[in-house]
Design an enzyme around this catalytic site. Structure first.
Site, mmCIF file in Angstrom:
data_model
loop_
_atom_site.group_PDB
_atom_site.id
_atom_site.type_symbol
_atom_site.label_atom_id
_atom_site.label_comp_id
_atom_site.label_asym_id
_atom_site.label_seq_id
_atom_site.Cartn_x
_atom_site.Cartn_y
_atom_site.Cartn_z
ATOM 1 C CG HIS A 145 3.531 5.946 4.872
ATOM 2 N ND1 HIS A 145 2.739 6.511 3.895
ATOM 3 C CD2 HIS A 145 3.210 6.585 6.037
ATOM 4 C CE1 HIS A 145 1.970 7.442 4.449
ATOM 5 N NE2 HIS A 145 2.229 7.502 5.738
ATOM 6 C CG ASP A 182 -2.834 7.468 7.906
ATOM 7 O OD1 ASP A 182 -2.536 7.073 9.039
ATOM 8 O OD2 ASP A 182 -2.239 8.411 7.336
ATOM 9 C CG HIS A 184 -0.010 11.160 6.374
ATOM 10 N ND1 HIS A 184 -0.132 10.819 7.708
ATOM 11 C CD2 HIS A 184 0.240 12.487 6.329
ATOM 12 C CE1 HIS A 184 0.065 11.909 8.454
ATOM 13 N NE2 HIS A 184 0.280 12.931 7.648
ATOM 14 C CG ASP A 270 -3.062 10.384 10.299
ATOM 15 O OD1 ASP A 270 -4.060 9.897 9.740
ATOM 16 O OD2 ASP A 270 -1.894 9.992 10.103
HETATM 17 ZN ZN LIG Z 1 -0.844 9.060 8.617
#
Ligand SMILES: [Zn+2]
Length: 371
Positions: A145, A182, A184, A270
């Site tokens: 991120h 991931d 996200h 996740d």
């Molecule tokens: Zn994540």
């Protein structure tokens, strides 16, 4: 097939401290009761327990266990701005604080983040130079991120991007593909290589999860980078079959078209069915099968060169089983460990009409990308 697999980790990475919160959106105080357990979602225990399971199952004995040097300051400046690095170091040197959205840190986190990025680069280097067949970097803090001038989402340095830039500069790395599973969105990696055709970035993520509201299926890069960024948003609740369909229909054809020299996986866990920060339904066999597919493509185009870099995954109980499955698949060594939650998660998978709708969306994306 047995492979020489490296596992890069360092105890110091587990000493990075995210501060006192419950999960992550709940700062302790006011109406938020202090947690009795680990507290912050991004706790070191999830990662330490993955390594512990590898040790007690004896899988570690079949791997090359290594640490690494921290990434150097000059490489940091290939990706991050001077003012950001100075701000980060100042906070780290003065007891910690808040550096960005969901990015609080404790004393010494600057050096720990450099070590985390250094583990990633060492894994990439060892694989590119043929010392290892493939490798895993248990990097913490994570990186996908992080923007050039902004920490966010528990990420302080762009681990994978830094490793790629250094490998391009020092090892002559050409085309490289980053597959980010991931749950996200891999927004930092996308941003850094947005206008580049020498890095293909692909992110599979829960639609509109994080950054909040983001889907991204139309964001394909710009300028020379147009067509070299792919986003595959999946509906909340997507399970094993949807992920495998997305891998078979979009990710693998895109990699075959690109023919990278190296594949790097932003390996977050996740999307598993127990994660507190997302709503997907994967299990350990999902991660095992996705690893198998990526190794297959790496065997086709990259002489098997595959590097996994740890990102998110916040279920202390379950991440170790998903991580062990990835390491078993990378090394070709199967332990006696069985996943105690596998049968239960298999029974919880979505079915029609959900599966039909999700497949249709993936088919549409495939057509849009001319794959
Ligand atoms: Zn994540």
């Amino acid at each position: 097939m047995l492979r020489k697999t490296g596992f890069f980790f360092d105890e110091l990475c587990f000493w990075h401290n995210m501060g006192s919160q419950h999960t992550f959106v709940f700062p302790v105080g006011g109406w938020i009761q202090p947690p009795c357990g680990a507290g912050h979602a991004e706790s070191p225990e999830t990662k330490r327990r993955m390594k512990s399971l590898m040790d007690v199952s004896s899988l570690s004995h079949s791997l090359e266990l290594m640490s690494a040097e921290p990434i150097d300051e000059a490489t940091l400046r290939l990706v991050h701005t001077e003012s950001y690095l100075q701000r980060f170091k100042y906070l780290s040197d003065n007891g910690g604080g808040t550096l960005g959205s969901e990015a609080s840190l404790g004393a010494g986190s600057y050096e720990i983040a450099k070590l985390s990025a250094g583990l990633t680069y060492a894994a990439v280097k060892a694989v590119l130079q043929g010392e290892l067949d493939n490798a895993y970097s248990l990097s913490r803090p994570p990186g996908h991120h992080c923007l050039p001038d902004q920490a966010m989402g528990f990420c302080f340095l762009a681990n994978i991007s830094l490793a790629i830039e250094k490998a391009k500069e020092q090892l002559g790395l050409g085309r490289v593909a980053v597959v980010d599973w991931d749950v996200h969105h891999g927004n930092g990696t996308q941003h850094i290589f947005w206008q580049r055709d020498d890095v293909l970035t692909i992110s599979l993520h829960q639609d509109r999860c994080y950054p909040a509201g983001y889907s991204g299926e139309s964001d394909i890069g710009e300028g020379p980078g147009e067509g070299f960024n792919i986003n595959i948003p999946l509906m909340a609740g997507a399970g094993h079959d949807s992920y495998m369909y997305a891998m078979d229909q979009v990710v693998m054809p895109a990699l075959r078209r690109y023919q990278p020299e190296l594949i790097i996986i932003a390996c977050g866990y996740d999307a598993n069915g127990f994660d507190p920060l997302a709503r997907m339904q994967l299990h350990s066999d999902s991660f095992r099968e996705m690893t198998c597919k990526m190794q297959q493509i790496a065997d086709e185009f990259c002489h098997g060169k595959l590097v996994m870099v740890h990102e998110g995954g916040y279920s202390e109980a379950y991440v170790p089983f998903c991580g062990l499955a990835v390491m078993e698949e990378l090394s070709g060594v199967r332990t006696e460990v069985t996943d105690p939650a596998l049968a239960m998660l298999e029974l919880q998978q979505p079915r029609a009409p959900f599966e039909t709708l999700q497949r249709q969306a993936i088919d549409d994306l495939k057509q849009q990308l001319s794959l």
